[in-house]
Design an enzyme around this catalytic site. Sequence first.
Site, short mmCIF file in Angstrom:
data_model
loop_
_atom_site.label_atom_id
_atom_site.label_comp_id
_atom_site.label_asym_id
_atom_site.label_seq_id
_atom_site.Cartn_x
_atom_site.Cartn_y
_atom_site.Cartn_z
CG HIS A 1 -5.78 2.13 5.37
ND1 HIS A 1 -5.35 3.09 6.24
CD2 HIS A 1 -4.77 1.25 5.22
CE1 HIS A 1 -4.10 2.80 6.61
NE2 HIS A 1 -3.74 1.68 6.00
CD GLU B 1 -3.00 5.80 6.53
OE1 GLU B 1 -3.05 5.79 5.29
OE2 GLU B 1 -2.07 5.29 7.19
CD GLU C 1 -3.45 -2.13 7.55
OE1 GLU C 1 -2.36 -2.40 7.04
OE2 GLU C 1 -4.04 -1.06 7.33
N GLY D 1 2.51 2.63 10.80
CA GLY D 1 3.49 3.70 10.60
C GLY D 1 4.22 4.12 11.87
N GLY E 1 2.87 -0.97 4.42
CA GLY E 1 2.92 0.45 4.09
C GLY E 1 4.35 0.87 3.82
N GLY E 2 5.00 1.46 4.82
CA GLY E 2 6.33 2.04 4.66
C GLY E 2 7.34 1.13 3.99
CB SER F 1 5.17 -1.52 12.36
OG SER F 1 4.82 -0.15 12.53
CG ASN G 1 -1.77 1.22 1.36
OD1 ASN G 1 -1.81 2.03 0.43
ND2 ASN G 1 -2.44 1.36 2.50
CD1 TRP G 2 3.36 0.92 -2.98
CD2 TRP G 2 3.58 2.22 -4.80
NE1 TRP G 2 4.06 0.21 -3.92
CE2 TRP G 2 4.22 0.98 -5.04
CE3 TRP G 2 3.59 3.19 -5.79
CZ2 TRP G 2 4.86 0.70 -6.24
CZ3 TRP G 2 4.23 2.91 -7.00
CH2 TRP G 2 4.87 1.67 -7.21
CE LYS G 3 -0.26 3.37 4.72
NZ LYS G 3 -0.19 3.51 6.16
P1 13P Z 1 3.08 0.54 7.82
O1 13P Z 1 3.55 -0.76 7.23
O2 13P Z 1 3.82 1.74 7.34
O3 13P Z 1 2.93 0.48 9.31
O4 13P Z 1 1.57 0.76 7.25
C1 13P Z 1 0.67 -0.27 7.34
C2 13P Z 1 -0.50 0.09 6.53
O5 13P Z 1 -1.23 1.03 6.84
C3 13P Z 1 -0.78 -0.70 5.32
O6 13P Z 1 -2.05 -0.47 4.84
#
Ligand code: 13P
Length: 258
Positions: A97, A99, A171, A177, A238-239, A217, A10-12
Amino acid sequence: MPRQPMVVGNWKMNGTRAFAVQLTSAIRDGINASTLAGEVLLCPPFPYLELVHGLVQGTAIQIGGQNHADRQNGPCTGEVSASMLRDLGCRAVILGHSERRTLFHESDTLVADKADLALQAGLTPIVCLGETLQQRQEKETLTVIRHQLQPLLPHMANHPQPPDSWILAYEPVWAIGTGQNAQTEQIQEVHAFIRQLLQEEIGSTIASGWRILYGGSVTPGNAADIFSLPDVDGGLIGGASLKADSFLAIIAALSNHR
Ligand code: 13P
């Protein structure tokens, strides 16, 4: 039938066109097709979907969206529909998600309605669930997860075919993050709870075929332990999905799935 594990990047809202080309090419060229132990899905921002799709066509990598609108088409300025994602070559879409739930006030019901639209368009919804830190500290985690799942159940009953009909992702909001992943016992407890609830509500054969991913994470350092948990079927990353080396190492950890 054994569940095929998967890793979703997930590149956001990150990157540029040049970054998307560089990252996708490095991941594509770095994957060892002969040892690949599951599915790989890249979810770039909308404007780069077609570009990324072109770079991975004919490989084991598939693409997905990060969200879509809550209606099929029409006067909805600025939105993107599920069928448009499908048209661009997406196979799945991330929905609900945290967010989006927090920043855009998406409710459990809205997320369930979107998941239904995704299925109608031929996309697999990857629906995210998870508690905040305060909810965990107040021992409300399982209640929160149950509430988030509730409006999805009638839709799930209408589209029961595993393995592609539904994917869930646990999640925990406090792990996203932050560099603070959930402990393996915490992860397995919630995943087993989700699967049991689905088995009770939808039926055991179907629910045991649906995949439940963990996100929050995940790194090359913890992926193997997390993916080896009995009710975890891979990760939503994510990251670490923004760095080819990290993402490739996480993909390699899929071989620990059982
Ligand atoms: P991180 O891997 O950066 O914690 O993000 C997880 C995420 O929100 C994937 O959708």
